[in-house]
Write an enzyme that holds these catalytic residues in place. Sequence first.
Site, PDB file in Angstrom:
ATOM      1  N   ASP A   1       0.861  -1.182   0.000  1.00 19.17           N
ATOM      2  CA  ASP A   1       0.000   0.000   0.000  1.00 19.17           C
ATOM      3  C   ASP A   1       0.901   1.236   0.000  1.00 19.17           C
ATOM      4  O   ASP A   1       2.093   1.148   0.297  1.00 19.17           O
ATOM      5  CB  ASP A   1      -0.883   0.003   1.270  1.00 19.17           C
ATOM      6  CG  ASP A   1      -1.855   1.173   1.292  1.00 19.17           C
ATOM      7  OD1 ASP A   1      -2.645   1.318   0.337  1.00 19.17           O
ATOM      8  OD2 ASP A   1      -1.835   1.958   2.255  1.00 19.17           O
ATOM      9  N   SER A   2       0.331   2.384  -0.326  1.00 17.17           N
ATOM     10  CA  SER A   2       1.099   3.630  -0.287  1.00 17.17           C
ATOM     11  C   SER A   2       1.551   3.957   1.138  1.00 17.17           C
ATOM     12  O   SER A   2       2.546   4.635   1.333  1.00 17.17           O
ATOM     13  CB  SER A   2       0.255   4.782  -0.833  1.00 17.17           C
ATOM     14  OG  SER A   2      -0.920   4.929  -0.060  1.00 17.17           O
TER      15      SER A   2
ATOM     16  N   CYS B   1      -3.750  -1.007  -2.046  1.00 22.23           N
ATOM     17  CA  CYS B   1      -4.075   0.391  -2.360  1.00 22.23           C
ATOM     18  C   CYS B   1      -4.978   0.446  -3.591  1.00 22.23           C
ATOM     19  O   CYS B   1      -4.613  -0.052  -4.656  1.00 22.23           O
ATOM     20  CB  CYS B   1      -2.772   1.147  -2.631  1.00 22.23           C
ATOM     21  SG  CYS B   1      -2.996   2.818  -3.238  1.00 22.23           S
TER      22      CYS B   1
ATOM     23  N   GLU C   1      -5.411   9.903   8.453  1.00 22.46           N
ATOM     24  CA  GLU C   1      -4.033   9.816   8.952  1.00 22.46           C
ATOM     25  C   GLU C   1      -3.843  10.680  10.193  1.00 22.46           C
ATOM     26  O   GLU C   1      -3.003  10.399  11.036  1.00 22.46           O
ATOM     27  CB  GLU C   1      -3.060  10.245   7.866  1.00 22.46           C
ATOM     28  CG  GLU C   1      -3.201   9.356   6.641  1.00 22.46           C
ATOM     29  CD  GLU C   1      -1.897   9.077   5.972  1.00 22.46           C
ATOM     30  OE1 GLU C   1      -1.044   9.965   5.957  1.00 22.46           O
ATOM     31  OE2 GLU C   1      -1.739   7.953   5.471  1.00 22.46           O
TER      32      GLU C   1
ATOM     33  N   CYS D   1     -11.179   3.385  -1.182  1.00 19.64           N
ATOM     34  CA  CYS D   1      -9.838   3.757  -0.729  1.00 19.64           C
ATOM     35  C   CYS D   1      -9.649   3.102   0.631  1.00 19.64           C
ATOM     36  O   CYS D   1     -10.575   3.121   1.461  1.00 19.64           O
ATOM     37  CB  CYS D   1      -9.711   5.280  -0.619  1.00 19.64           C
ATOM     38  SG  CYS D   1      -8.187   5.830   0.200  1.00 19.64           S
TER      39      CYS D   1
END
Lengths: 271, 271
Positions: free
Chosen positions: B11-12, B74, B154, B188
């Site tokens: 994933d990113s 992702c 985040e 997402c």
Amino acid sequence: MSDPRPIGVFDSGMGGLTVMRALMARLPNESFLYLGDTARLPYGTKSADTVRRYALQAAQALVARGVKAVVIACNTASVSTTAVAQALAPVPVLGVIEPGAKAALAAAPDGPVAVIATETTVRGGAYRAAIRAAGGATVPIVQQACPLFVPLAEEGLVEGPIAEAIAMRYLAPVLASMPRPKAMLLGCTHYPTLKGAIAKVAGPDIALVDSAVTAADAVAALLVETGLGNTSGPASHRFLATDAPDRFAHAGEIFLGQPIDPGLVELIDLQ
Amino acid sequence: MSDPRPIGVFDSGMGGLTVMRALMARLPNESFLYLGDTARLPYGTKSADTVRRYALQAAQALVARGVKAVVIACNTASVSTTAVAQALAPVPVLGVIEPGAKAALAAAPDGPVAVIATETTVRGGAYRAAIRAAGGATVPIVQQACPLFVPLAEEGLVEGPIAEAIAMRYLAPVLASMPRPKAMLLGCTHYPTLKGAIAKVAGPDIALVDSAVTAADAVAALLVETGLGNTSGPASHRFLATDAPDRFAHAGEIFLGQPIDPGLVELIDLQ
């Protein structure tokens, strides 16, 4: 003596165009080559080691393209100014931390000064050290990271109830600190676009300090000192981006304050 | 036959840990090697070309460390699943787009389906194509990019008035679309953490679809089909991050739903 080579300006993305705007106004005869590392932005949540590596690569890419000086417009990357300057010598390198610290002290010589910036900038404490070094040895300093300000600015959501609610969330503890700050340093190139919302929350008695103008003064002084200035014009400006040059040209306009010709934005790879 | 090699998950950043969590629950005998490209996140605002390049580098790094299959957790990078699979053959590669499309159709067979995702995922139209290909040829589809959801997640700001105001800003046009969606695909890996705020805005009549569980089913089916499954255990899990492994271990806990031992997170360079 007149040196027509461009001055390199570098940022993690488009925010540094606010610094380039101040540089163009202050130094109308100079040409600028701007590099936005849009493929790896943002820098403000990444570690100091990674940001230093990225800053070195960007500065070297500018020097390889013949710039006579490098301005690190990104506050987070400016922490690495000394390391980049050593690697690039004799090409002079300027960051925005020192000019920002001086501007904050000019606005509130005895403080208190509030520094709002990215997580990495706050954690590194560079503004605190620069204010101390610039004559503010005893000035009270309070720091606050505002991680959502960068995505808000990039989304263009810079005013209205959402921007103000987020500003209130970050600034409330700063405003409640004793003694109340007299100056607030906008320690990230994106933050000046949110000035309206920040001012509404901070109130009229706190001076909001933007380092772009002071940084432009520092570059002007450097050109005089080194004899690198260009007196003959005409100036011409170009742009480099590591991702999505069309988006850069389109969205960059808000930060630069004037249209960017997509034909002047070149896609490059820093790796 | 039992293959003890780990399954690579990439994933990113940390969002894909929600997919790893579903995989661990569905496949308790399997070991996983997770890679978060934290030095270059986010992917969702970057161009398809750049994301494809990053996805290839990440997948190759996992294969070099001996994984038997690669899961692209992702959504933005999953658009490149075919290209990555070609480069990695014969190691099988799975993305989350197809499982997500199937889950959305299972929740609302005749639609309408709303797809909320990053800018790059929406622009690429991969979910629309996958829903069409999975039997939803005539299902009405509305797409909406929600760029601030990733930084909100985040930042851990996943509920309360700010999260709800931002959700309202993005979802109002989707909810006003005629006919009103019956299912909303959270396209997402970060969005499931905002499920509470999204549900409050969307109301009880819209099913929120998370592709993690369906993706885990698809991986389970692949293991049976290819004979790559591990029946002998015990499973052990490790993590790779391209920046700030300590922050990864600390902040990743919210996404994985269990503590991450910092000693199991290795810093690597993809360049």
